[in-house]
Design a protein around this motif. Sequence first.
Motif, mmCIF file in Angstrom:
data_model
loop_
_atom_site.group_PDB
_atom_site.id
_atom_site.type_symbol
_atom_site.label_atom_id
_atom_site.label_comp_id
_atom_site.label_asym_id
_atom_site.label_seq_id
_atom_site.Cartn_x
_atom_site.Cartn_y
_atom_site.Cartn_z
ATOM 1 N N GLU A 121 0.832 -1.213 0.000
ATOM 2 C CA GLU A 121 0.000 0.000 0.000
ATOM 3 C C GLU A 121 0.856 1.247 0.000
ATOM 4 O O GLU A 121 0.552 2.248 -0.664
ATOM 5 C CB GLU A 121 -0.935 -0.021 1.204
ATOM 6 C CG GLU A 121 -2.047 -1.047 1.078
ATOM 7 C CD GLU A 121 -2.935 -1.047 2.321
ATOM 8 O OE1 GLU A 121 -2.574 -0.338 3.289
ATOM 9 O OE2 GLU A 121 -3.975 -1.735 2.297
ATOM 10 N N ALA A 122 1.963 1.197 0.742
ATOM 11 C CA ALA A 122 2.865 2.350 0.758
ATOM 12 C C ALA A 122 3.490 2.574 -0.619
ATOM 13 O O ALA A 122 3.570 3.704 -1.114
ATOM 14 C CB ALA A 122 3.940 2.151 1.823
ATOM 15 N N GLU A 123 3.914 1.466 -1.222
ATOM 16 C CA GLU A 123 4.487 1.611 -2.566
ATOM 17 C C GLU A 123 3.429 2.121 -3.570
ATOM 18 O O GLU A 123 3.730 2.947 -4.435
ATOM 19 C CB GLU A 123 5.048 0.264 -3.023
ATOM 20 C CG GLU A 123 6.268 -0.182 -2.236
ATOM 21 C CD GLU A 123 6.764 -1.555 -2.679
ATOM 22 O OE1 GLU A 123 6.066 -2.136 -3.580
ATOM 23 O OE2 GLU A 123 7.786 -2.026 -2.173
ATOM 24 N N ASN A 124 2.206 1.602 -3.444
ATOM 25 C CA ASN A 124 1.130 2.062 -4.330
ATOM 26 C C ASN A 124 0.855 3.546 -4.143
ATOM 27 O O ASN A 124 0.630 4.287 -5.112
ATOM 28 C CB ASN A 124 -0.125 1.229 -4.064
ATOM 29 C CG ASN A 124 -1.238 1.563 -5.050
ATOM 30 O OD1 ASN A 124 -0.966 2.021 -6.163
ATOM 31 N ND2 ASN A 124 -2.477 1.308 -4.667
ATOM 32 N N LEU A 125 0.892 3.977 -2.879
ATOM 33 C CA LEU A 125 0.673 5.399 -2.608
ATOM 34 C C LEU A 125 1.772 6.249 -3.237
ATOM 35 O O LEU A 125 1.497 7.318 -3.808
ATOM 36 C CB LEU A 125 0.616 5.617 -1.094
ATOM 37 C CG LEU A 125 0.392 7.065 -0.643
ATOM 38 C CD1 LEU A 125 -0.931 7.589 -1.172
ATOM 39 C CD2 LEU A 125 0.419 7.143 0.885
ATOM 40 N N ILE A 126 2.989 5.735 -3.158
ATOM 41 C CA ILE A 126 4.095 6.485 -3.769
ATOM 42 C C ILE A 126 3.928 6.567 -5.289
ATOM 43 O O ILE A 126 4.116 7.622 -5.919
ATOM 44 C CB ILE A 126 5.432 5.830 -3.385
ATOM 45 C CG1 ILE A 126 5.671 5.969 -1.883
ATOM 46 C CG2 ILE A 126 6.579 6.463 -4.161
ATOM 47 C CD1 ILE A 126 6.878 5.170 -1.383
ATOM 48 N N LEU A 127 3.553 5.414 -5.874
ATOM 49 C CA LEU A 127 3.360 5.402 -7.324
ATOM 50 C C LEU A 127 2.223 6.326 -7.758
ATOM 51 O O LEU A 127 2.317 7.060 -8.758
ATOM 52 C CB LEU A 127 3.082 3.972 -7.798
ATOM 53 C CG LEU A 127 4.253 2.987 -7.695
ATOM 54 C CD1 LEU A 127 3.812 1.578 -8.101
ATOM 55 C CD2 LEU A 127 5.404 3.440 -8.585
ATOM 56 N N VAL A 128 1.120 6.282 -7.011
ATOM 57 C CA VAL A 128 -0.016 7.162 -7.347
ATOM 58 C C VAL A 128 0.379 8.622 -7.243
ATOM 59 O O VAL A 128 0.013 9.454 -8.073
ATOM 60 C CB VAL A 128 -1.217 6.827 -6.438
ATOM 61 C CG1 VAL A 128 -2.309 7.879 -6.574
ATOM 62 C CG2 VAL A 128 -1.771 5.457 -6.785
ATOM 63 N N ARG A 146 3.369 9.881 -7.557
ATOM 64 C CA ARG A 146 4.251 10.223 -8.675
ATOM 65 C C ARG A 146 3.458 10.370 -9.983
ATOM 66 O O ARG A 146 3.701 11.291 -10.789
ATOM 67 C CB ARG A 146 5.329 9.163 -8.832
ATOM 68 C CG ARG A 146 6.340 9.174 -7.703
ATOM 69 C CD ARG A 146 7.390 8.095 -7.919
ATOM 70 N NE ARG A 146 8.380 8.102 -6.852
ATOM 71 C CZ ARG A 146 9.391 7.232 -6.766
ATOM 72 N NH1 ARG A 146 9.519 6.270 -7.689
ATOM 73 N NH2 ARG A 146 10.250 7.317 -5.762
ATOM 74 N N CYS A 147 2.494 9.468 -10.219
ATOM 75 C CA CYS A 147 1.677 9.566 -11.444
ATOM 76 C C CYS A 147 0.870 10.852 -11.474
ATOM 77 O O CYS A 147 0.761 11.523 -12.515
ATOM 78 C CB CYS A 147 0.741 8.357 -11.540
ATOM 79 S SG CYS A 147 1.600 6.812 -11.871
ATOM 80 N N ASN A 148 0.312 11.203 -10.330
ATOM 81 C CA ASN A 148 -0.466 12.447 -10.288
ATOM 82 C C ASN A 148 0.413 13.653 -10.556
ATOM 83 O O ASN A 148 0.015 14.595 -11.256
ATOM 84 C CB ASN A 148 -1.152 12.578 -8.927
ATOM 85 C CG ASN A 148 -2.268 11.554 -8.757
ATOM 86 O OD1 ASN A 148 -2.845 11.095 -9.745
ATOM 87 N ND2 ASN A 148 -2.556 11.177 -7.523
ATOM 88 N N SER A 149 1.605 13.606 -9.992
ATOM 89 C CA SER A 149 2.508 14.741 -10.219
ATOM 90 C C SER A 149 2.922 14.818 -11.691
ATOM 91 O O SER A 149 2.959 15.893 -12.303
ATOM 92 C CB SER A 149 3.746 14.606 -9.330
ATOM 93 O OG SER A 149 4.458 13.409 -9.645
ATOM 94 N N ASN A 150 3.174 13.629 -12.305
ATOM 95 C CA ASN A 150 3.517 13.634 -13.733
ATOM 96 C C ASN A 150 2.337 14.097 -14.597
ATOM 97 O O ASN A 150 2.503 14.811 -15.590
ATOM 98 C CB ASN A 150 3.949 12.242 -14.174
ATOM 99 C CG ASN A 150 5.265 11.829 -13.545
ATOM 100 O OD1 ASN A 150 6.090 12.685 -13.215
ATOM 101 N ND2 ASN A 150 5.466 10.528 -13.341
#
Length: 638
Positions: A108-115, A117-121
């Motif tokens: 979940e932590a990794e998913n939160l990080i990925l989300v 980053r995707c939102n920022s991109n």
Amino acid sequence: MPNHSPSRSSLFQRSKTLPTNSYRRFTSPVIPTLRYDERDGVSNNGDSSNFATVPNSEEKPVAVPSQSPSQRITRLWTHFSLTHCLKFSCSCSFTYVMFLRSKVSRLEAENLILVTRCNSNRVLGSENNEMEETNSRAVVFFSVVITFVLPLLLYMYLDDLSHIKNLLRRTNEKKEEVPLKKRIAYSLDVCFSVYPYAKLLALLLATVVLIVYGGLALYAVSDCGVDEALWLSWTFVADSGSHADRVGVGARIVSVAISAGGMLIFATMLGLISDAISKMVDSLRKGKSEVLESNHILILGWSDKLGSLLKQLAIANKSIGGGVVVVLAERDKEEMETDIAKFEFDLMGTSVICRSGSPLILADLKKVSVSNARAIIVLGSDENADQSDARALRVVLSLTGVKEGWKGHVVVEMCDLDNEPLVKLVGGERIETVVAHDVIGRLMIQCALQPGLAQIWEDILGFENAEFYIKKWPQLDGYRFEDVLISFPNAIPCGVKVAADGKIVLNPSDDYVLKEGDEILVIAEDDDTYAPGSLPEVRMCHFPKMQDPPKYPEKILFCGWRRDIDDMIKVLEALLAPGSELWMFNEVPDQERERKLTDAGLNISKLVNIKLVHRQGNAVIRRHLESLPLETFDSNSH
């Protein structure tokens, strides 16, 4: 994971670190107490196991029989093994659950990080796209403005280009050059004049340019795409009221500009359509359309004889239910139709079609289907005789220049007898001439000498009663003319048109034999009222020979002056008896009369039968007429 099972205290301490729900969820289950029934080896539940559940304290105690030590050790060992197996299983399950929970937390932590980053991109990409779209809209806007303003500036300063060109050449020559604006305007004028569809193509080009420029401008000032902007531009051009829902100052300004251009284009288009319709109506009204007729009678020219000519043609076509008469003259179609309507006689089913044009122009002759006409009549003009005959000669030349030729015969009205051979020489054998002035003069002389002859000429030369007809009768070939005279019960044969030379022989000899192709000239009521029949029986008898009556001197009065009066005097010289007098009463002085007669070729001194008596005066004034001895004249002519 370690192989040894954790102690109870460590498990309890780890369970305290979990949440309350987790603690309740992962508490150790209650392990039931089993007992072994030694009596029958069957448990109380009825299964094959030797173990039995130990009752609760609330149940009644059951008497347990005494057991041996070995049995007791076995039972204890079994109970101990089962208890520790269950504890070990629970401990392993709890450890595995905790491992899975930690793994889920890490995922979940990794998913939160990925989300994140995707939102920022995505935010950065949208910002970049917005910046690129804004830049493209700005580029489009400035491009539209520059391409729209630059041609206007160039057109305003076109005249200065020649001065700049001279300065670059460093010449001081002052030549009068046509300004570039005038040359461009002249080129456009020539293009619109030479090419009839240039105006429509220019209007179409202006419409396309307005739609494209307007669509790009809308794309630059609004949030819509290029395709949507072009569609909106077309709707603004087609419907000027569809821009009312635009939002924003820039979008409204551009929409109003496009709508104004669309109104201008549609107004221009309506003007062009109106002009085209007006030209078409004017062409029809002025008689410029083509006549799609055949076997019609074509009249070329206009004169005061047209009324009587149309009346006689209408009477002649009555037997066939009417025909078509086409008039081509250098007059307006409406004027010709108005003048024909003023004649006020019944056309009897004959249609009169008027066309405006010149008989001297081949295009106008083709417009009235000259090659399909049954007969062509060339009328003389109201000018003097020489000019009228010259014009008739030019019309005959125009007719001979028609490539398709003509199938009908041509009758040309001439004014001077001396000009007749020239017209026949140009037109050939198919041209028939009628010198109306000369024919009328001869008829007047005959009518003056024979009272009542005028009524006979009117009946024969008109179509009201009996008239002349020429027709071929192949069944009469080989007949003698004396037999032809009695072959028509409802017609009177008068002559024969010889097929060999095309000449008409009036009253040929009785021994003349009809040949193949000869036509018979008769006097009949109509062309469908006579036909040859069988030869009747003729009783021969002797007719007494009639002697010609003697001629006596006559006294004739001529009132007025004619151009061909010398020819009339010659005819009278041949018809009158010696000692006759011809009184000439007109306003021409005596000396001028003799000069005109001499110039016309008349030698007054050689007149034998008549004597010329000159009197000057006006036949309209009664006092002048009373000065003449009117009661002594045998006949008079005007």
